[in-house]
Scaffold this motif. Structure first.
Motif, PDB file in Angstrom:
ATOM      1  N   LEU A   1       0.909  -1.379  -0.057  1.00  0.00           N
ATOM      2  CA  LEU A   1       0.032  -0.021  -0.007  1.00  0.00           C
ATOM      3  C   LEU A   1       0.911   1.134   0.175  1.00  0.00           C
ATOM      4  N   ILE A   2       2.071   0.755   0.005  1.00  0.00           N
ATOM      5  CA  ILE A   2       3.068   2.018  -0.014  1.00  0.00           C
ATOM      6  C   ILE A   2       2.794   3.568  -0.592  1.00  0.00           C
ATOM      7  N   ALA A   3       1.961   3.038  -2.116  1.00  0.00           N
ATOM      8  CA  ALA A   3       1.490   4.440  -3.134  1.00  0.00           C
ATOM      9  C   ALA A   3       0.748   5.007  -2.341  1.00  0.00           C
ATOM     10  N   LYS A   4       0.040   4.652  -1.533  1.00  0.00           N
ATOM     11  CA  LYS A   4      -1.149   5.038  -1.110  1.00  0.00           C
ATOM     12  C   LYS A   4      -1.227   5.509  -0.050  1.00  0.00           C
ATOM     13  N   ALA A   5       0.447   5.403   1.110  1.00  0.00           N
ATOM     14  CA  ALA A   5       0.201   5.424   2.410  1.00  0.00           C
ATOM     15  C   ALA A   5       1.280   6.960   2.403  1.00  0.00           C
ATOM     16  N   ARG A   6       1.700   7.178   1.286  1.00  0.00           N
ATOM     17  CA  ARG A   6       2.560   7.950   1.600  1.00  0.00           C
ATOM     18  C   ARG A   6       2.214   9.521   0.437  1.00  0.00           C
TER      19      ARG A   6
ATOM     20  N   TRP B   1      -8.704   1.036  10.747  1.00  0.00           N
ATOM     21  CA  TRP B   1      -8.108   0.156  11.935  1.00  0.00           C
ATOM     22  C   TRP B   1      -6.188   0.437  11.576  1.00  0.00           C
ATOM     23  N   GLY B   2      -6.282   1.756  10.491  1.00  0.00           N
ATOM     24  CA  GLY B   2      -5.078   2.090  10.106  1.00  0.00           C
ATOM     25  C   GLY B   2      -4.624   3.296  11.190  1.00  0.00           C
ATOM     26  N   GLN B   3      -3.414   3.972  10.587  1.00  0.00           N
ATOM     27  CA  GLN B   3      -2.419   4.651  11.846  1.00  0.00           C
ATOM     28  C   GLN B   3      -3.436   5.600  12.893  1.00  0.00           C
ATOM     29  N   MET B   4      -3.912   6.968  11.578  1.00  0.00           N
ATOM     30  CA  MET B   4      -5.034   7.602  12.252  1.00  0.00           C
ATOM     31  C   MET B   4      -6.400   7.166  12.383  1.00  0.00           C
ATOM     32  N   SER B   5      -6.505   6.159  12.272  1.00  0.00           N
ATOM     33  CA  SER B   5      -7.776   6.088  13.476  1.00  0.00           C
ATOM     34  C   SER B   5      -7.575   5.414  14.627  1.00  0.00           C
ATOM     35  N   PHE B   6      -6.458   4.819  15.186  1.00  0.00           N
ATOM     36  CA  PHE B   6      -6.071   4.150  16.271  1.00  0.00           C
ATOM     37  C   PHE B   6      -5.557   5.285  16.829  1.00  0.00           C
ATOM     38  N   TRP B   7      -4.813   6.867  16.068  1.00  0.00           N
ATOM     39  CA  TRP B   7      -4.147   7.918  16.888  1.00  0.00           C
ATOM     40  C   TRP B   7      -5.414   8.214  16.977  1.00  0.00           C
TER      41      TRP B   7
ATOM     42  N   VAL C   1     -15.930   9.966  -5.468  1.00  0.00           N
ATOM     43  CA  VAL C   1     -15.388   8.117  -5.849  1.00  0.00           C
ATOM     44  C   VAL C   1     -14.883   8.127  -6.490  1.00  0.00           C
ATOM     45  N   PHE C   2     -14.751   7.836  -8.448  1.00  0.00           N
ATOM     46  CA  PHE C   2     -14.236   7.444  -9.260  1.00  0.00           C
ATOM     47  C   PHE C   2     -12.881   8.512  -9.723  1.00  0.00           C
ATOM     48  N   TYR C   3     -12.889   9.745  -9.441  1.00  0.00           N
ATOM     49  CA  TYR C   3     -11.505   9.846  -9.632  1.00  0.00           C
ATOM     50  C   TYR C   3     -10.571  10.300  -8.077  1.00  0.00           C
ATOM     51  N   SER C   4     -10.534  10.556  -7.348  1.00  0.00           N
ATOM     52  CA  SER C   4     -10.333  11.224  -6.026  1.00  0.00           C
ATOM     53  C   SER C   4     -10.575  10.676  -5.030  1.00  0.00           C
ATOM     54  N   PRO C   5     -10.870   9.643  -4.918  1.00  0.00           N
ATOM     55  CA  PRO C   5     -11.562   8.586  -3.995  1.00  0.00           C
ATOM     56  C   PRO C   5     -10.504   8.832  -2.748  1.00  0.00           C
ATOM     57  N   ASN C   6      -9.057   9.538  -2.854  1.00  0.00           N
ATOM     58  CA  ASN C   6      -8.740   9.331  -1.276  1.00  0.00           C
ATOM     59  C   ASN C   6      -8.063  10.504  -0.748  1.00  0.00           C
ATOM     60  N   PHE C   7      -9.532  11.726  -1.583  1.00  0.00           N
ATOM     61  CA  PHE C   7      -8.511  13.219  -1.414  1.00  0.00           C
ATOM     62  C   PHE C   7      -8.907  13.729   0.236  1.00  0.00           C
ATOM     63  N   VAL C   8      -9.952  12.944   0.281  1.00  0.00           N
ATOM     64  CA  VAL C   8     -10.308  13.743   1.553  1.00  0.00           C
ATOM     65  C   VAL C   8      -9.935  12.572   3.227  1.00  0.00           C
ATOM     66  N   GLY C   9      -8.971  11.867   2.393  1.00  0.00           N
ATOM     67  CA  GLY C   9      -8.185  10.521   3.929  1.00  0.00           C
ATOM     68  C   GLY C   9      -7.189  11.073   3.680  1.00  0.00           C
ATOM     69  N   GLU C  10      -6.654  10.596   4.685  1.00  0.00           N
ATOM     70  CA  GLU C  10      -5.236  11.183   5.341  1.00  0.00           C
ATOM     71  C   GLU C  10      -4.235   9.285   4.763  1.00  0.00           C
ATOM     72  N   VAL C  11      -3.228   9.630   4.149  1.00  0.00           N
ATOM     73  CA  VAL C  11      -2.247   8.961   3.913  1.00  0.00           C
ATOM     74  C   VAL C  11      -1.922   7.934   4.468  1.00  0.00           C
ATOM     75  N   ASP C  12      -1.687   8.195   6.003  1.00  0.00           N
ATOM     76  CA  ASP C  12      -1.478   7.514   7.004  1.00  0.00           C
ATOM     77  C   ASP C  12      -1.605   6.485   7.262  1.00  0.00           C
ATOM     78  N   ASN C  13      -3.409   6.791   7.320  1.00  0.00           N
ATOM     79  CA  ASN C  13      -4.510   5.295   8.006  1.00  0.00           C
ATOM     80  C   ASN C  13      -4.606   4.332   6.764  1.00  0.00           C
ATOM     81  N   TYR C  14      -3.313   4.128   5.135  1.00  0.00           N
ATOM     82  CA  TYR C  14      -3.215   2.760   4.837  1.00  0.00           C
ATOM     83  C   TYR C  14      -2.139   2.402   5.361  1.00  0.00           C
ATOM     84  N   THR C  15      -1.605   2.743   6.666  1.00  0.00           N
ATOM     85  CA  THR C  15      -0.849   2.208   7.502  1.00  0.00           C
ATOM     86  C   THR C  15      -1.495   1.435   8.595  1.00  0.00           C
TER      87      THR C  15
END
Lengths: 269, 418
Positions: free
Chosen positions: A151-156, B150-156, B260-274
């Motif tokens: 997921l690194i491309a979305k996690a940074r 349950w990503g980093q931003m979820s937890f913290w 949803v289709f073109y920028s689905p992670n725009f409002v999200g925080e990247v840390d939540n993919y960890t």
């Protein structure tokens, strides 16, 4: 219109004003990644299959020595919107990996020599990790565990540009006044600028089957594409479906507008 | 204005049903013949849009819950499984995650509309209060939902928010442990958050029912803020407002689909993919955008308990708006002093959002003005709007002359002579 302007003006002021660089660069702060163009960008963006296949080769031959790819299963290599391997090719790729075997008929996990039993990978397996656990990964890499790359491309922040900049950002002269800690490498795109990962790519590190010259820039571009696909394997499906949904909604909006106008035609409001 | 029912059962079955369970009568009276002011503008379409948002969240949420695993070892993986292996799972999750943002966007417009046109004033106080209750429930539901991947931003995020309760004197720590189900945010916390996240939307749906009921007794307010004088001022809800709402709903859906289709992670925080890691704190913990103004208020007060009270007080104060506003005139269109004060409040909330997004020690752009102080001034203005401006402006302001009736104001020729 006046109303819209009232709302838009403060918003625009916030958006336009990007943080300007104050005099004297903060040497512990990463510099912003270089902007590249990616084939998957934009509403019609798609992956370039050749880039994905070359990127897979770079991951397999270079990155996978230290980095796992735990969430990517072999069968997805043949999925639509992916690198475009045939199911037979994906099967062969899977079989090329040794996976820790399930207990055998006698319930054993280890052979007579105490070696962990292995079996060839199948399509349902994911890429095996290079280290048995995080502690082992940490111990083998000077205390810094190489992150999983699924997921690194979305996690940074600004993922693809960041990965590409990071991979091509080694070897720059360390600025005067910057103290590089022992065993670290200077990379201005990394937070704090001191990274534990040695420069992973060198010219010609892989030999591409399609004859593409394996420069550091080429390999990092290819592997970035591959990692973006690994993080977002449904991107092509999303863009395709999005086009249909948008077209439908625009037509529906037109029809709704006409009926709205017609209903209100003779009513002052 | 709800008036006598105009429903006439069309056949034998509906006559039979009507004398036993008048549900068709209820639907007819509330959704078809309901007399609605004829001058409602674009800003009044968000009630329908919000109903749509709630329905989308519930439907996508129920399906997501079929695949999601509320366990601290498996939650993150189950979400990735939804993204990769569940048919159209990526679509469900992106719709649900962005749906929360669209829901809040719509509710903020809806609330500011109410503040501008004085929709909270008599006789719609209960309607407004129910709206604030829905908003509070939405905040809770949104927060609980954000924890589930349950990503980093979820937890913290969960750690920071639940720690607010530790500010309560004497029992704070016990309350926090009770909320966590342990001595830190962990598996029991995730389980109960999932349970509550599934429960609260249905509570919201119930309060929405009350909200609509409370709307249908006094009837809609309108941009002029004057009472409906008679049938010449209204049109039946259907087809007039069903047609209008449908058009704007589709425009809203286009914006929604774009995200949803073109920028689905725009409002999200990247840390939540960890995946969540209790041993590694993210460098900069930020809540979702829709909480940012309140986050800025929290941080603008140096004392923890007072900060938490300031933050919750900012929402609590909304409950009292109907009685804090002393003006006899509802709509800001006719209130020359309230109008600029209102737009300053809108700007204030955006600025507070900007402050909340940035690190507490950051400076405004490159000016060297600390954002902390901008946040403090912003917090003062927010409170000042409700506690000082609403009571005082109503007393000192000379409102512009109100139109005689809605029909006159919109220039309905057929009734101009009456």
């Amino acid at each position: 219109m006046k109303l819209a302007l009232r709302i838009a003006a403060p918003l625009a002021a916030l958006l336009v004003a990007t943080p300007a660089f104050a005099a004297g660069e903060d040497l512990t702060k990463a510099i912003p990644p270089k902007e590249e163009h990616w084939s998957f960008q934009g509403p019609f963006g798609m992956y370039d299959k050749a880039e994905l296949q070359r990127g897979f080769q770079v991951y397999k031959e270079v990155c996978s020595a230290c980095h796992s790819l735990n969430r990517v299963k072999f069968y997805t290599l043949a999925d639509e919107g992916g690198p475009g391997f045939t199911p037979a090719e994906a099967k062969a790729i899977a079989a090329g990996y040794q996976i820790e075997a399930e207990p055998n008929d006698k319930g054993e996990l280890f052979d007579a020599n105490g070696e962990r039993l292995k079996r060839p990978g199948i399509l349902a397996d994911h890429f095996p990790a290079p280290f048995p656990n995080e502690q082992a990964a940490r111990a083998a890499n000077g205390g810094a565990a190489p992150p999983d790359l699924s997921l690194i491309a979305k996690a940074r922040e600004d993922g693809p540009n960041y990965i590409h900049s990071l991979l091509t950002g080694f070897g720059q002269p360390v600025p005067a006044g910057y103290k590089l800690p022992e065993g670290k490498y200077y990379n201005p795109y990394f937070p704090g600028r001191a990274i534990s990962m040695p420069p992973p790519l060198t010219e010609g590190a892989v030999t591409y089957a399609d004859g593409t010259k394996a420069t550091v820039d080429q390999m990092s571009t290819d592997v970035t594409n591959f990692l973006m696909w690994a993080a977002e394997p449904k991107l092509e499906e999303r863009h395709r479906l999005g086009f249909g949904v948008m077209a439908f909604l625009l037509v529906l909006a037109g029809l709704c507008y006409l009926s709205y106008r017609r209903v209100w035609k003779d009513t002052a409001h | 204005m709800s008036g006598p029912s105009t429903y006439v059962p069309a056949n034998g079955f509906t006559r039979w049903l009507d004398s036993r369970l008048p549900i068709l009568r209820l639907m007819n009276d509330t959704m078809t013949s309901f007399p609605t002011p004829r001058n409602l503008n674009f800003w009044y379409t968000f009630g329908g849009i919000l109903t749509f948002c709630l329905a989308v969240q519930i439907v996508t949420g129920i399906v997501l819950a079929m695949h999601y695993v509320p366990n601290d070892k498996m939650a993150f993986d189950s979400v990735e499984n939804i993204m990769r292996d569940v048919n159209y799972g990526w679509l469900l999750r992106y719709v649900h995650a962005n749906g929360a943002s669209m829901f809040f966007l719509a509710v903020y417009i809806h609330m500011f509309r109410g503040l501008y046109y004085g929709s909270y004033k008599a006789p719609r106080e209960v309607l407004w209060i129910l709206g604030v209750v829905i908003y509070l429930l939405m905040m809770a539901t949104g927060f609980l939902g954000y924890v589930l991947p349950w990503g980093q931003m979820s937890f913290w995020g969960a750690t920071v928010i639940t720690n607010f309760f530790s500010a309560i004197p004497v029992v704070g720590e016990s309350v926090t442990h009770w909320l966590w189900g342990g001595f830190a945010v962990g598996d029991p916390t995730l389980n109960r958050f999932f349970s509550l996240h599934y429960l609260l939307p249905f509570v919201i749906a119930g309060v929405v029912g009350l909200h609509i009921w409370a709307l249908h007794v006094p009837g809609n307010n309108n941009p002029l803020g004057i009472d409906v004088k008679g049938p010449q001022d209204t049109v039946p809800f259907h087809p007039f407002y069903t047609a209008k709402d449908a058009f704007y709903l589709v425009l809203f859906a286009i914006l929604f689909a774009g995200l949803v289709f073109y920028s689905p992670n725009f409002v999200g925080e990247v840390d939540n993919y960890t995946p969540a890691n209790p041993l590694v704190t993210p460098e900069h913990i930020v809540p979702e955008w829709y909480y940012l103004p309140f986050y800025a208020m929290l941080r603008s007060v140096p004392d923890k308990l007072l900060g938490v009270l300031t933050m919750f007080g900012a929402i609590a104060i909304l409950f009292f708006a109907p009685w804090l506003d002393t003006s006899k005139v509802r709509s800001a269109r006719f209130r020359p002093l309230l109008k600029p004060a209102f737009w300053l409040l809108v700007a204030d909330c955006l600025i507070l959002g900007y402050v909340g997004k940035n690190k507490p020690d950051a400076m405004l752009l490159s000016t060297g003005i600390p954002l902390l102080w901008i946040g403090r001034i912003g917090t003062l203005y927010y409170y000042g709007y409700f506690l000082v401006l609403l009571p005082i402006l109503g007393l000192i302001e000379t409102p512009k002359p109100l139109p005689e009736s809605i029909a006159k104001a919109v220039g309905d020729k057929s009734h101009a002579a009456e």
